[in-house]
Structure formats: C-alpha cells, structure tokens
Design a protein around this motif. Sequence first.
Motif, mmCIF file in Angstrom:
data_model
loop_
_atom_site.group_PDB
_atom_site.id
_atom_site.type_symbol
_atom_site.label_atom_id
_atom_site.label_comp_id
_atom_site.label_asym_id
_atom_site.label_seq_id
_atom_site.Cartn_x
_atom_site.Cartn_y
_atom_site.Cartn_z
ATOM 1 N N GLN A 196 49.504 21.422 -117.442
ATOM 2 C CA GLN A 196 49.745 21.612 -116.015
ATOM 3 C C GLN A 196 48.445 21.541 -115.223
ATOM 4 O O GLN A 196 48.415 20.996 -114.115
ATOM 5 N N VAL A 197 47.376 22.073 -115.783
ATOM 6 C CA VAL A 197 46.075 22.031 -115.105
ATOM 7 C C VAL A 197 45.580 20.593 -115.013
ATOM 8 O O VAL A 197 45.092 20.152 -113.966
ATOM 9 N N ARG A 198 45.717 19.842 -116.097
ATOM 10 C CA ARG A 198 45.286 18.443 -116.089
ATOM 11 C C ARG A 198 46.070 17.642 -115.055
ATOM 12 O O ARG A 198 45.508 16.834 -114.309
ATOM 13 N N MET A 199 47.371 17.878 -115.016
ATOM 14 C CA MET A 199 48.208 17.142 -114.074
ATOM 15 C C MET A 199 47.844 17.485 -112.630
ATOM 16 O O MET A 199 47.701 16.602 -111.779
ATOM 17 N N LYS A 200 47.670 18.780 -112.353
ATOM 18 C CA LYS A 200 47.342 19.201 -110.993
ATOM 19 C C LYS A 200 45.953 18.720 -110.571
ATOM 20 O O LYS A 200 45.725 18.409 -109.398
ATOM 21 N N LEU A 201 45.034 18.677 -111.519
ATOM 22 C CA LEU A 201 43.685 18.209 -111.202
ATOM 23 C C LEU A 201 43.734 16.783 -110.660
ATOM 24 O O LEU A 201 43.095 16.462 -109.649
ATOM 25 N N VAL A 202 44.509 15.944 -111.323
ATOM 26 C CA VAL A 202 44.637 14.560 -110.864
ATOM 27 C C VAL A 202 45.497 14.486 -109.603
ATOM 28 O O VAL A 202 45.147 13.810 -108.632
ATOM 29 N N LYS A 203 46.604 15.199 -109.605
ATOM 30 C CA LYS A 203 47.555 15.103 -108.493
ATOM 31 C C LYS A 203 46.945 15.562 -107.172
ATOM 32 O O LYS A 203 47.161 14.936 -106.126
ATOM 33 N N ASP A 204 46.177 16.656 -107.198
ATOM 34 C CA ASP A 204 45.588 17.173 -105.962
ATOM 35 C C ASP A 204 44.387 16.354 -105.498
ATOM 36 O O ASP A 204 44.168 16.192 -104.292
ATOM 37 N N TRP A 205 43.597 15.844 -106.457
ATOM 38 C CA TRP A 205 42.340 15.194 -106.083
ATOM 39 C C TRP A 205 42.420 13.677 -106.005
ATOM 40 O O TRP A 205 41.545 13.043 -105.411
ATOM 41 N N LEU A 206 43.457 13.087 -106.572
ATOM 42 C CA LEU A 206 43.605 11.634 -106.491
ATOM 43 C C LEU A 206 43.700 11.140 -105.047
ATOM 44 O O LEU A 206 43.058 10.137 -104.696
ATOM 45 N N PRO A 207 44.451 11.801 -104.158
ATOM 46 C CA PRO A 207 44.489 11.337 -102.764
ATOM 47 C C PRO A 207 43.123 11.360 -102.083
ATOM 48 O O PRO A 207 42.812 10.487 -101.266
ATOM 49 N N VAL A 208 42.295 12.353 -102.422
ATOM 50 C CA VAL A 208 40.942 12.407 -101.855
ATOM 51 C C VAL A 208 40.126 11.223 -102.363
ATOM 52 O O VAL A 208 39.403 10.564 -101.606
#
Length: 236
Positions: free
Chosen positions: A144-156
Amino acid sequence: MAFAKAFVAKLLRDFSSRESARRVLDRAFETSLKVVKELLEEYSNPDLRGDHNETEAIQRLNLHKAMTNARHLLWLIERMIELRMADKAVKDWSDQASFTADLQRTFRDDAWRNIVPGLPALVLRCTLKLANAVTSGSILAARQVRMKLVKDWLPVLIVCKDKIPAMLPSHPSPYRELEETFLRIISTLPMLDAQELLQQCLSFSTRNVEDCPHLVSAFKTWFRRANRSPQAENLY
C-alpha cells in the motif's frame, strides 16, 4: 547551517541508542515537512483580499521559505536513508494527497520560475531518494505504501516534466530518474494497480519510441505478468 548539519550528523553516528536517534530524525522530518506543506498551501491558496503588492511579497517570501526548508528536508532524508531509519519517512511521504495537489497548483503557475527555479527539481530529489531506497530494498515498504508513493507523486512528476531544464546525458535530470524508479515500483504492484498507474505513465512517451526504453520495458513486464497464472500474481 553547514556546521550544524555536521554536528547533527556526527551526533547521530555516535548515538548509542538507534531508537533514540530514530525518534530524533522522525521528529525533525515531521517538523520540516509540516513547514513546507504549510508554506505551499498558503502559496497555492493565497488571500487575495488585501493589497496586491503586499500579497505578492508574501507569496515570494513563502516560496523562498519553502525552498530553504525543502533543502533541509532533503538533507534529513539523505541522513535517514544512510542510517536505515527512513521507514516512517517514506510512509509519511507516500500519504500526501493534499500536499501534492498544492505542488501541482504551484508548478502549473509559472510565477515560481523567477523566484525559486530550483524548487521542482528539489522536490523531485526528495521523492527520488525515498523511492530509490524502496526499490533498492534498504527501505521495506508495504504494498500500500509503494502504491501510494507512486499514486500521490506521479501527478507532480508529470506536471514537472516541462518545468525542469534539459540536462546533459551525463547528468540525468531527477525527472527521468524518477520515471525509471516509479516504473520499477509499479512492476512490483498487483496487476490492476500496475495497469492503472502505467496508463498515467504514458505521458513519459515521446515521438521516438527509442527515447523511452524504460516505458517500453515496463509495459513488456506488465504483459509478461498478465500471461502468468493468478496464483503467481498473488505472490506480489
């Protein structure tokens, strides 16, 4: 500041209790992150009811403060990774939906260019350091941490794509490095999560497919995994 950093680094190296050192670093990270978040929130949501010149001056000051504190944050992240104490930091960094939304609003407006031109690259370096630590295994991050790391920061990352000056091949930009690191993380996620995130990564592509081998490789990996049995995928 340099002397203070050297002192803190020595103190942490010599600290007899790793748990105490971890608490010190975690608290410092939380404080610095909170300051940067508050400054960017204020910048991206300004109070426009007052004098225009005063508002503009406050906005410039907020960006300068954010830049300074982001440098401190990067330094802390580097020390935490060196000491293998960045587990909580990467978890906190992966759960920043409101912060990343403020960053996107900030970077879409070019006003920052003449004030803190290095801010996008600095933010990406913070993300890159933590993401690289995850992919290297020095930080054991839950799915879940790996997924959120990409999901939250990919748009930036996507917003920053055209904001960071091109660099020489011998000095790859944090943008390209972070693309590659995010794609590696995506390859460790369950198929449906990986599919969703890979679709967003299509913005990494260029007219010449040879310029984006990392993206081609990521899609090939996904298709290979798609041909596996469901039982094999459950291991991810």
